[in-house]
Design a protein around this motif. Structure first.
Motif, PDB file in Angstrom:
ATOM      1  N   ASP A 119     -27.881   1.409   9.962  1.00  0.00           N
ATOM      2  CA  ASP A 119     -28.237   2.216   8.791  1.00  0.00           C
ATOM      3  C   ASP A 119     -28.344   3.701   9.146  1.00  0.00           C
ATOM      4  O   ASP A 119     -29.321   4.373   8.812  1.00  0.00           O
ATOM      5  CB  ASP A 119     -29.548   1.704   8.175  1.00  0.00           C
ATOM      6  CG  ASP A 119     -29.725   2.169   6.740  1.00  0.00           C
ATOM      7  OD1 ASP A 119     -28.709   2.462   6.076  1.00  0.00           O
ATOM      8  OD2 ASP A 119     -30.886   2.260   6.291  1.00  0.00           O
ATOM      9  N   LEU A 120     -27.309   4.177   9.845  1.00  0.00           N
ATOM     10  CA  LEU A 120     -27.240   5.582  10.250  1.00  0.00           C
ATOM     11  C   LEU A 120     -26.049   6.244   9.570  1.00  0.00           C
ATOM     12  O   LEU A 120     -25.034   5.589   9.326  1.00  0.00           O
ATOM     13  CB  LEU A 120     -27.050   5.691  11.769  1.00  0.00           C
ATOM     14  CG  LEU A 120     -28.162   5.146  12.651  1.00  0.00           C
ATOM     15  CD1 LEU A 120     -27.701   5.080  14.101  1.00  0.00           C
ATOM     16  CD2 LEU A 120     -29.408   6.008  12.527  1.00  0.00           C
ATOM     17  N   PRO A 121     -26.151   7.536   9.292  1.00  0.00           N
ATOM     18  CA  PRO A 121     -24.976   8.230   8.755  1.00  0.00           C
ATOM     19  C   PRO A 121     -23.852   8.222   9.791  1.00  0.00           C
ATOM     20  O   PRO A 121     -24.111   8.283  10.995  1.00  0.00           O
ATOM     21  CB  PRO A 121     -25.464   9.654   8.497  1.00  0.00           C
ATOM     22  CG  PRO A 121     -26.837   9.753   9.018  1.00  0.00           C
ATOM     23  CD  PRO A 121     -27.299   8.409   9.448  1.00  0.00           C
ATOM     24  N   ARG A 122     -22.630   8.144   9.315  1.00  0.00           N
ATOM     25  CA  ARG A 122     -21.482   8.089  10.225  1.00  0.00           C
ATOM     26  C   ARG A 122     -21.136   9.501  10.691  1.00  0.00           C
ATOM     27  O   ARG A 122     -20.248  10.166  10.158  1.00  0.00           O
ATOM     28  CB  ARG A 122     -20.288   7.440   9.532  1.00  0.00           C
ATOM     29  CG  ARG A 122     -19.130   7.229  10.468  1.00  0.00           C
ATOM     30  CD  ARG A 122     -18.003   6.525   9.780  1.00  0.00           C
ATOM     31  NE  ARG A 122     -16.757   6.833  10.453  1.00  0.00           N
ATOM     32  CZ  ARG A 122     -15.632   6.215  10.226  1.00  0.00           C
ATOM     33  NH1 ARG A 122     -15.572   5.258   9.328  1.00  0.00           N
ATOM     34  NH2 ARG A 122     -14.551   6.550  10.872  1.00  0.00           N
ATOM     35  N   LYS A 123     -21.885   9.943  11.685  1.00  0.00           N
ATOM     36  CA  LYS A 123     -21.637  11.239  12.318  1.00  0.00           C
ATOM     37  C   LYS A 123     -22.011  11.104  13.783  1.00  0.00           C
ATOM     38  O   LYS A 123     -22.793  10.223  14.153  1.00  0.00           O
ATOM     39  CB  LYS A 123     -22.408  12.361  11.634  1.00  0.00           C
ATOM     40  CG  LYS A 123     -23.904  12.193  11.644  1.00  0.00           C
ATOM     41  CD  LYS A 123     -24.602  13.343  10.943  1.00  0.00           C
ATOM     42  CE  LYS A 123     -26.096  13.232  11.204  1.00  0.00           C
ATOM     43  NZ  LYS A 123     -26.806  14.437  10.943  1.00  0.00           N
ATOM     44  N   ASP A 137     -29.879  10.338  14.975  1.00  0.00           N
ATOM     45  CA  ASP A 137     -31.318  10.344  15.193  1.00  0.00           C
ATOM     46  C   ASP A 137     -31.626   9.158  16.109  1.00  0.00           C
ATOM     47  O   ASP A 137     -31.629   8.005  15.668  1.00  0.00           O
ATOM     48  CB  ASP A 137     -32.027  10.211  13.842  1.00  0.00           C
ATOM     49  CG  ASP A 137     -33.541  10.222  13.949  1.00  0.00           C
ATOM     50  OD1 ASP A 137     -34.082   9.942  15.042  1.00  0.00           O
ATOM     51  OD2 ASP A 137     -34.184  10.502  12.916  1.00  0.00           O
ATOM     52  N   LYS A 138     -31.846   9.442  17.382  1.00  0.00           N
ATOM     53  CA  LYS A 138     -32.045   8.362  18.358  1.00  0.00           C
ATOM     54  C   LYS A 138     -33.323   7.571  18.086  1.00  0.00           C
ATOM     55  O   LYS A 138     -33.382   6.376  18.354  1.00  0.00           O
ATOM     56  CB  LYS A 138     -32.052   8.921  19.776  1.00  0.00           C
ATOM     57  CG  LYS A 138     -30.685   9.366  20.236  1.00  0.00           C
ATOM     58  CD  LYS A 138     -30.714   9.816  21.675  1.00  0.00           C
ATOM     59  CE  LYS A 138     -29.355  10.306  22.100  1.00  0.00           C
ATOM     60  NZ  LYS A 138     -29.364  10.807  23.467  1.00  0.00           N
ATOM     61  N   LEU A 187     -34.544   6.940  15.098  1.00  0.00           N
ATOM     62  CA  LEU A 187     -34.201   6.031  14.003  1.00  0.00           C
ATOM     63  C   LEU A 187     -33.322   4.886  14.510  1.00  0.00           C
ATOM     64  O   LEU A 187     -33.496   3.735  14.098  1.00  0.00           O
ATOM     65  CB  LEU A 187     -33.486   6.795  12.881  1.00  0.00           C
ATOM     66  CG  LEU A 187     -33.121   6.002  11.631  1.00  0.00           C
ATOM     67  CD1 LEU A 187     -34.365   5.399  10.981  1.00  0.00           C
ATOM     68  CD2 LEU A 187     -32.373   6.891  10.640  1.00  0.00           C
ATOM     69  N   LEU A 188     -32.404   5.195  15.412  1.00  0.00           N
ATOM     70  CA  LEU A 188     -31.576   4.149  16.017  1.00  0.00           C
ATOM     71  C   LEU A 188     -32.466   3.105  16.685  1.00  0.00           C
ATOM     72  O   LEU A 188     -32.299   1.901  16.461  1.00  0.00           O
ATOM     73  CB  LEU A 188     -30.602   4.749  17.041  1.00  0.00           C
ATOM     74  CG  LEU A 188     -29.835   3.748  17.913  1.00  0.00           C
ATOM     75  CD1 LEU A 188     -28.890   2.897  17.076  1.00  0.00           C
ATOM     76  CD2 LEU A 188     -29.076   4.477  19.019  1.00  0.00           C
ATOM     77  N   SER A 189     -33.421   3.553  17.492  1.00  0.00           N
ATOM     78  CA  SER A 189     -34.320   2.623  18.189  1.00  0.00           C
ATOM     79  C   SER A 189     -35.162   1.816  17.206  1.00  0.00           C
ATOM     80  O   SER A 189     -35.317   0.604  17.364  1.00  0.00           O
ATOM     81  CB  SER A 189     -35.235   3.375  19.153  1.00  0.00           C
ATOM     82  OG  SER A 189     -34.491   3.893  20.219  1.00  0.00           O
ATOM     83  N   GLN A 190     -35.681   2.480  16.200  1.00  0.00           N
ATOM     84  CA  GLN A 190     -36.493   1.776  15.199  1.00  0.00           C
ATOM     85  C   GLN A 190     -35.680   0.691  14.499  1.00  0.00           C
ATOM     86  O   GLN A 190     -36.141  -0.447  14.349  1.00  0.00           O
ATOM     87  CB  GLN A 190     -37.033   2.763  14.158  1.00  0.00           C
ATOM     88  CG  GLN A 190     -38.109   3.679  14.671  1.00  0.00           C
ATOM     89  CD  GLN A 190     -38.468   4.775  13.671  1.00  0.00           C
ATOM     90  OE1 GLN A 190     -37.772   5.010  12.687  1.00  0.00           O
ATOM     91  NE2 GLN A 190     -39.562   5.472  13.940  1.00  0.00           N
ATOM     92  N   ASN A 191     -34.482   1.036  14.086  1.00  0.00           N
ATOM     93  CA  ASN A 191     -33.640   0.067  13.386  1.00  0.00           C
ATOM     94  C   ASN A 191     -33.168  -1.049  14.318  1.00  0.00           C
ATOM     95  O   ASN A 191     -33.014  -2.193  13.892  1.00  0.00           O
ATOM     96  CB  ASN A 191     -32.463   0.763  12.715  1.00  0.00           C
ATOM     97  CG  ASN A 191     -32.916   1.628  11.549  1.00  0.00           C
ATOM     98  OD1 ASN A 191     -34.043   1.505  11.073  1.00  0.00           O
ATOM     99  ND2 ASN A 191     -32.065   2.515  11.096  1.00  0.00           N
ATOM    100  N   PHE A 192     -32.960  -0.714  15.580  1.00  0.00           N
ATOM    101  CA  PHE A 192     -32.604  -1.731  16.564  1.00  0.00           C
ATOM    102  C   PHE A 192     -33.724  -2.771  16.668  1.00  0.00           C
ATOM    103  O   PHE A 192     -33.476  -3.978  16.621  1.00  0.00           O
ATOM    104  CB  PHE A 192     -32.337  -1.078  17.926  1.00  0.00           C
ATOM    105  CG  PHE A 192     -32.240  -2.055  19.061  1.00  0.00           C
ATOM    106  CD1 PHE A 192     -31.151  -2.901  19.191  1.00  0.00           C
ATOM    107  CD2 PHE A 192     -33.247  -2.124  20.017  1.00  0.00           C
ATOM    108  CE1 PHE A 192     -31.058  -3.802  20.249  1.00  0.00           C
ATOM    109  CE2 PHE A 192     -33.165  -3.018  21.076  1.00  0.00           C
ATOM    110  CZ  PHE A 192     -32.069  -3.858  21.188  1.00  0.00           C
ATOM    111  N   TYR A 193     -34.952  -2.301  16.816  1.00  0.00           N
ATOM    112  CA  TYR A 193     -36.070  -3.237  16.962  1.00  0.00           C
ATOM    113  C   TYR A 193     -36.301  -4.051  15.692  1.00  0.00           C
ATOM    114  O   TYR A 193     -36.648  -5.231  15.767  1.00  0.00           O
ATOM    115  CB  TYR A 193     -37.337  -2.504  17.419  1.00  0.00           C
ATOM    116  CG  TYR A 193     -37.195  -2.018  18.844  1.00  0.00           C
ATOM    117  CD1 TYR A 193     -37.026  -2.920  19.894  1.00  0.00           C
ATOM    118  CD2 TYR A 193     -37.170  -0.666  19.142  1.00  0.00           C
ATOM    119  CE1 TYR A 193     -36.854  -2.491  21.198  1.00  0.00           C
ATOM    120  CE2 TYR A 193     -36.999  -0.223  20.447  1.00  0.00           C
ATOM    121  CZ  TYR A 193     -36.843  -1.141  21.467  1.00  0.00           C
ATOM    122  OH  TYR A 193     -36.661  -0.711  22.759  1.00  0.00           O
TER     123      TYR A 193
END
Length: 174
Positions: free
Chosen positions: A8-12, A16-17, A19-25
């Protein structure tokens, strides 16, 4: 599956690392194989594949170089680390002197001042390459990004060789 969509990250390129970690967990909590131990074999297989995909996506997006190569791939450029350096001969000729400096370091028993100097040179080059990659991605100059990635790979490789050679030296003197 597009990893940007998965997390759920913008394709760029710049992400936001945190946010990446939060969504990963969050995804791990939802799709961890241990949570499905009592389910059918087919469901366990699906969940395991999803978990593998989540882990692979996370590792890809978290790592600067892997994310760059993945982003290029999403934009139609196939990039293989193994062959990139071979396509940038001018660069290799220009910076081969770093290997000569490494050889001199070995001959001088890794003089601390020379070692620190070489490490700083390499680290500055790595930082510079990463900034250039980010800038070129913003401008969607993907062919330039590929060239800079080859340079980054060179500096990362010589950094690893330096570390390895220094560790060998330390083992020999101890």
């Amino acid at each position: 599956m597009n990893y940007f969509t998965l997390f759920d990250l913008p394709r760029k390129f710049n992400i936001d690392k945190k946010l990446l970690s939060q969504n990963f967990y969050k995804l791990q909590l939802k799709f961890h194989p241990d949570l499905f131990i009592n389910d059918s074999e087919s469901k366990k297989k699906i969940i395991l594949e999803k978990s593998i995909q989540i882990n692979k996506g996370y590792k890809t997006l978290k790592n600067f170089l892997n994310r760059a190569i993945y982003f290029l791939c999403l934009n139609g450029y196939e990039v293989k680390k193994e062959t990139l350096l071979l396509k940038n001969n001018d660069f290799l000729i220009r910076y081969f002197s770093l290997y000569e400096q490494l050889d001199n370091l070995k001959e001088n028993n890794f003089n601390k001042k020379e070692l620190n100097n070489l490490e700083q040179i390499i680290q500055k080059k790595i930082i510079y390459c990463k900034k250039k990659i980010e800038l070129e991605f913003e401008k969607t100059r993907y062919k330039k990004v590929i060239k800079i990635i080859s340079e980054l790979l060179f500096f990362e490789k010589i950094k690893d060789v330096l570390k390895k050679e220094y560790n060998i030296y330390l083992r020999q003197i101890n």
